[in-house]
Each structure stands twice: as C-alpha cells, then as structure tokens.
Design an enzyme around this catalytic site. Structure first.
Site, mmCIF file in Angstrom:
data_model
loop_
_atom_site.group_PDB
_atom_site.id
_atom_site.type_symbol
_atom_site.label_atom_id
_atom_site.label_comp_id
_atom_site.label_asym_id
_atom_site.label_seq_id
_atom_site.Cartn_x
_atom_site.Cartn_y
_atom_site.Cartn_z
ATOM 1 N N HIS A 38 -71.425 -82.934 66.710
ATOM 2 C CA HIS A 38 -71.557 -82.000 65.338
ATOM 3 C C HIS A 38 -72.286 -83.022 64.387
ATOM 4 C CE1 HIS A 38 -68.216 -84.640 64.090
ATOM 5 N NE2 HIS A 38 -68.492 -84.665 62.920
HETATM 6 C C1 UD1 Z 1 -68.546 -82.675 57.952
HETATM 7 C C2 UD1 Z 1 -68.586 -83.992 57.509
HETATM 8 C C3 UD1 Z 1 -68.463 -84.938 58.639
HETATM 9 C C4 UD1 Z 1 -67.095 -84.763 59.600
HETATM 10 C C5 UD1 Z 1 -67.337 -83.203 59.730
HETATM 11 C C6 UD1 Z 1 -66.049 -82.645 60.839
HETATM 12 C C7 UD1 Z 1 -70.096 -84.355 55.697
HETATM 13 C C8 UD1 Z 1 -71.556 -84.860 55.005
HETATM 14 N N1 UD1 Z 1 -69.990 -84.352 56.933
HETATM 15 O O1 UD1 Z 1 -69.761 -82.226 58.955
HETATM 16 O O2 UD1 Z 1 -68.083 -86.117 58.207
HETATM 17 O O3 UD1 Z 1 -66.899 -85.622 60.622
HETATM 18 O O4 UD1 Z 1 -67.453 -82.527 58.903
HETATM 19 O O5 UD1 Z 1 -66.273 -81.464 61.400
HETATM 20 O O6 UD1 Z 1 -69.089 -84.107 55.036
HETATM 21 N N2 UD1 Z 1 -70.200 -74.467 59.327
HETATM 22 C C9 UD1 Z 1 -69.505 -73.015 59.550
HETATM 23 N N3 UD1 Z 1 -68.311 -72.936 59.561
HETATM 24 C C10 UD1 Z 1 -67.412 -73.750 59.112
HETATM 25 C C11 UD1 Z 1 -67.813 -75.031 58.733
HETATM 26 C C12 UD1 Z 1 -69.168 -75.185 58.952
HETATM 27 O O7 UD1 Z 1 -70.453 -72.034 59.889
HETATM 28 O O8 UD1 Z 1 -66.264 -73.680 58.922
HETATM 29 C C13 UD1 Z 1 -71.459 -74.566 59.183
HETATM 30 C C14 UD1 Z 1 -72.387 -74.432 58.176
HETATM 31 O O9 UD1 Z 1 -73.456 -73.851 58.467
HETATM 32 C C15 UD1 Z 1 -72.604 -75.744 57.375
HETATM 33 C C16 UD1 Z 1 -72.882 -76.561 58.700
HETATM 34 O O10 UD1 Z 1 -71.597 -75.768 59.782
HETATM 35 O O11 UD1 Z 1 -73.659 -75.673 56.800
HETATM 36 C C17 UD1 Z 1 -72.267 -77.787 58.251
HETATM 37 O O12 UD1 Z 1 -70.882 -77.930 57.773
HETATM 38 P P1 UD1 Z 1 -70.801 -79.268 56.768
HETATM 39 O O13 UD1 Z 1 -69.512 -78.849 55.993
HETATM 40 O O14 UD1 Z 1 -72.055 -79.597 56.033
HETATM 41 O O15 UD1 Z 1 -70.327 -80.509 57.462
HETATM 42 P P2 UD1 Z 1 -70.251 -80.804 59.154
HETATM 43 O O16 UD1 Z 1 -71.550 -81.010 59.624
HETATM 44 O O17 UD1 Z 1 -68.929 -79.997 59.750
#
Ligand code: UD1
Length: 387
Positions: A240
């Site tokens: 991820h």
């Molecule tokens: C985040 C953390 C990372 C952690 C990880 C665990 C930051 C910078 N990164 O990364 O340190 O190890 O979480 O999972 O905070 N999305 C969904 N559904 C969800 C969550 C996310 O569709 O329930 C998608 C969204 O498009 C979002 C993307 O995933 O933009 C990335 O999610 P984001 O919250 O930016 O962080 P992670 O990549 O999950």
C-alpha cells in the site's frame, strides 16, 4: 484525568485497542483516579473493511467524535484533520492527547493539540527510515518533535531520538518494569512544564495485540477453509505504500517479481483500496495464481500469515508479526524502521533478496513484554495524580 485518542487509519484502530483495554483495567483497579477515555476518529480510512470491521471485531467503543475527513491530497487531508480536531480539543480540553504511528491523522492530531498546549503522547515514537521521500517519515519526525511523551517501542527507537538531540531519557532509555512506579521510584525528573519532552521505552503495543489475538484467531478464524488453503502451501502479499504504488514502473516491477514466485505457490493478496485503484491502470497484470481478495480483519489476517510459507509486504506491522510468528518475510522496500527483524534474517529487504532466508532465533525482548499499553497507562497515573 481526560485522555483523548486520535485515530483514523487501519493500524491505529489496532494500536488503540490494547491501550483502551489497559485504561479499562486501570479504572477497575483505581476507581478514584478514573481516566476518561475520549476517542476521536478522523475518518482517514472509511471503507468497512478498513475501519468499522476493527471496531466490531475488537469490540472497540464507538468514537465520541467522527471527523469524516475522508480522502484527499496530503495537504487537504492533514488540513481538514487539524481544523476538525482543533474544535474537538478546544471543547474537550483533555489533559493529554495520544496519537499513534505515522499517518496524516497522527500529524494533524498532534498539530491541533500542540498550539493550545495540550501535551501529546506519541505511541511508536523514534522510528526512522531515514528516507524523507516517505510521507510517513515526515509525519514521524514532526510529531516526535511536538510531543511531550515519546513512547518508544524499542531500543533502536530510543537511540534514533538521542541522535536527534533528545536528552531527557526516562530510566536512562531502558525498558522499565511494570511496577517501576509502585516500588517507590520517584518521577522527580518529570515535571509538567510545557515544552519538556520525555523519551520512554515502553515496548511495542503491536506485540500486546498479537499476544492477545493469536489464540482467538486460532480458535475462531475460518479463513483457511473459506479460501480453501492448505497451511504452508501459499504466500501472502500486501502492498500500500506510496513509494511502491504511486509510480507505475515500480508497481509493475513488483508485479513481475510476485508473478515469478506465484509459479511455485498461490499468492493471497488482500488488496488495499489505494492499491486497487492504482492497479486498475497498470499495464502489467498479476497472474491467475495471485488471488486478490478484500482487506481482512486482524484475526483472519493473523491466521493467513501464521499458515503462510512466506510473506511479501511493505507494511510495518506485518513485518513484525511475521518475525514474532517466525514466518519468512520479504519487505518490499529499500529500508525498514524495524531493523531488529532484519538482524535475525527472518526479514529480508526486497533489494537484498537472493532467493533464500537463513533465519536465526527471534529475540523475544526486542519489542518488550506484551505490556506496553499497561506501561503507557501507568505513566499517566503517576503524572496526573502526584504532580
Ligand atoms: C495510510 C498512512 C500509512 C499507513 C496506512 C495503513 C499516511 C500518509 N499514510 O496510508 O502511514 O501505513 O494508512 O493503511 O497517512 N482509500 C479508500 N478507502 C479507505 C481508505 C483509503 O478507498 O478506507 C483510498 C483513498 O482513495 C485514499 C487512498 O486509498 O485516497 C489512500 O489512503 P490514505 O488515507 O491517503 O492513506 P494510505 O495509503 O492508506
């Protein structure tokens, strides 16, 4: 005494769980000094399988506040968290906020607390990859330097902080026994002057969770039957991190590597929503032997890991869980914060992988004794009742 916990991403629900249990235990034993536990969910993760499932499976209480920030760029997401968390903190005025790990929820929550002078406790302080291209590394450094209580999971984390100039080491930076306070040790060296910071080696709350969950997972999880898997006859994959999936060339390189390994054994791939979106546009595809499934709850994931032959991951938590369960791990990164796992060779960095592992024993004390959460809560008792 009021303690506000700010969580928002999947690993933070897991890390909060043992701390909330330790608070309940403390309150049962010390009803006169009750800790009020206020939970704030930023909404950074919002899919059922990324959030609510952990509340349901661990029996975590409903958050008192849900900030609903959702997805966005780093600036948008962090900015919304600061704005919304500040409102809650000004209303609640807690004695302490607790933030976990290295996500935008950790940074946003800490920034919201720092300026109204609410002391911050950072669980998982002192971790460093020494790679500032990672958003998590920036979050860690900033949060540590805003925090009053830097709660380290390991000796390495303490050393990283002393290298950055932190001098106020509690118990000389050594892991301290649970009865440290009750045996009459003084905490004179801790005063509540705002601006002081204390580095404390408490151990890793993720180890607390693993010890709690492994027996339950063994008894209750039916994931192997559901996926028709035979123990030791498949590999596990999770991905991820931005560094692996934001650049299509890197993602495609990993796909090639995994496809090669999948010739021997099925690869089970619980796919993170972020990775799922980006994979849609990748030209190179996983073979049919890579089984993409929805993200798992903690207990099922633990069972999948424990029965796998090998795990490939860029998750920090999974690297340690593999180490504790003695499952060989390839960390799909160029560096790791969890250097102890590499020393034993149970974990190998992707760039160093030469097709085999020669693991040595796991050092059972690297990450504490499974009572990190109780140690964290015991500190709070001492500070808020005697100062
Ligand atoms: C985040 C953390 C990372 C952690 C990880 C665990 C930051 C910078 N990164 O990364 O340190 O190890 O979480 O999972 O905070 N999305 C969904 N559904 C969800 C969550 C996310 O569709 O329930 C998608 C969204 O498009 C979002 C993307 O995933 O933009 C990335 O999610 P984001 O919250 O930016 O962080 P992670 O990549 O999950």
């Amino acid at each position: 005494m009021k303690m506000t916990h700010i969580v928002g991403a999947r690993p933070q629900f897991i890390k909060y769980f043992p701390v909330s249990e330790a608070i309940k235990k403390f309150n049962r034993h010390n009803p006169e000094k009750c800790i009020q536990d206020v939970l704030v969910h930023t909404g950074q993760h919002y899919d059922y399988n990324m959030s609510k499932i952990f509340f349901d499976k661990f029996g975590i209480k409903e958050p008192g506040y849900h900030l609903g920030v959702g997805s966005g760029t780093h600036g948008e997401q962090t900015g919304k968290i600061i704005q919304q968390a500040e409102k809650v903190l000004l209303k609640e005025r807690p004695d302490l906020i607790v933030v976990y790990g290295d996500t935008n929820s950790t940074l946003g929550g800490a920034l919201a607390a720092a300026k109204p002078h609410i002391p911050i406790a950072h669980v998982e302080a002192g971790l460093r990859s020494f790679n500032k291209a990672m958003p998590e590394e920036i979050n860690r450094i900033l949060v540590d330097h805003m925090s009053t209580f830097l709660l380290c999971p390991s000796k390495t984390a303490v050393k990283n902080l002393t290298d950055e100039g932190f001098r106020n080491l509690f118990n000389d930076g050594k892991f301290f026994p649970l009865n440290y306070f009750t045996e009459g040790k003084d905490v004179k060296d801790i005063n509540k002057d705002y601006g002081n910071s204390f580095v404390m080696n408490v151990g890793d709350v993720m180890y607390d969770v693993l010890l709690y969950a492994i027996d339950i997972a063994e008894k209750e999880s039916v994931i192997l039957e559901q996926l028709q898997l035979v123990s030791g006859n498949y590999y596990l994959l999770t991905l991820h991190r931005a560094e692996n999936i934001d650049h299509v060339e890197r993602l495609e390189e990993i796909i090639g590597f995994v496809n090669d390994l999948s010739k021997d054994k099925t690869v089970i791939f619980p796919i993170h929503p972020r990775t799922k979106k980006i994979y849609r546009d990748a030209k190179r595809r996983f073979t049919e032997n890579v089984n993409k499934i929805e993200p798992m709850d903690y207990f099922d994931l633990l069972m999948l890991l424990k029965n796998s032959d090998l795990v490939m991951t860029d998750s920090g938590g999974l690297q340690k869980e593999a180490y504790w369960l003695e499952i060989p791990c390839i960390t799909m990164r160029n560096e790791t914060e969890w250097v102890e796992t590499i020393k034993s060779s149970w974990n190998v960095l992707y760039k160093d992988y030469n097709g085999s592992h020669n693991p040595t024993d796991v050092n059972g004390t690297d990450y504490g004794d499974g009572k990190a959460a109780e140690r964290i809560v015991s500190i709070r008792d001492k500070l808020w009742t005697e100062n």
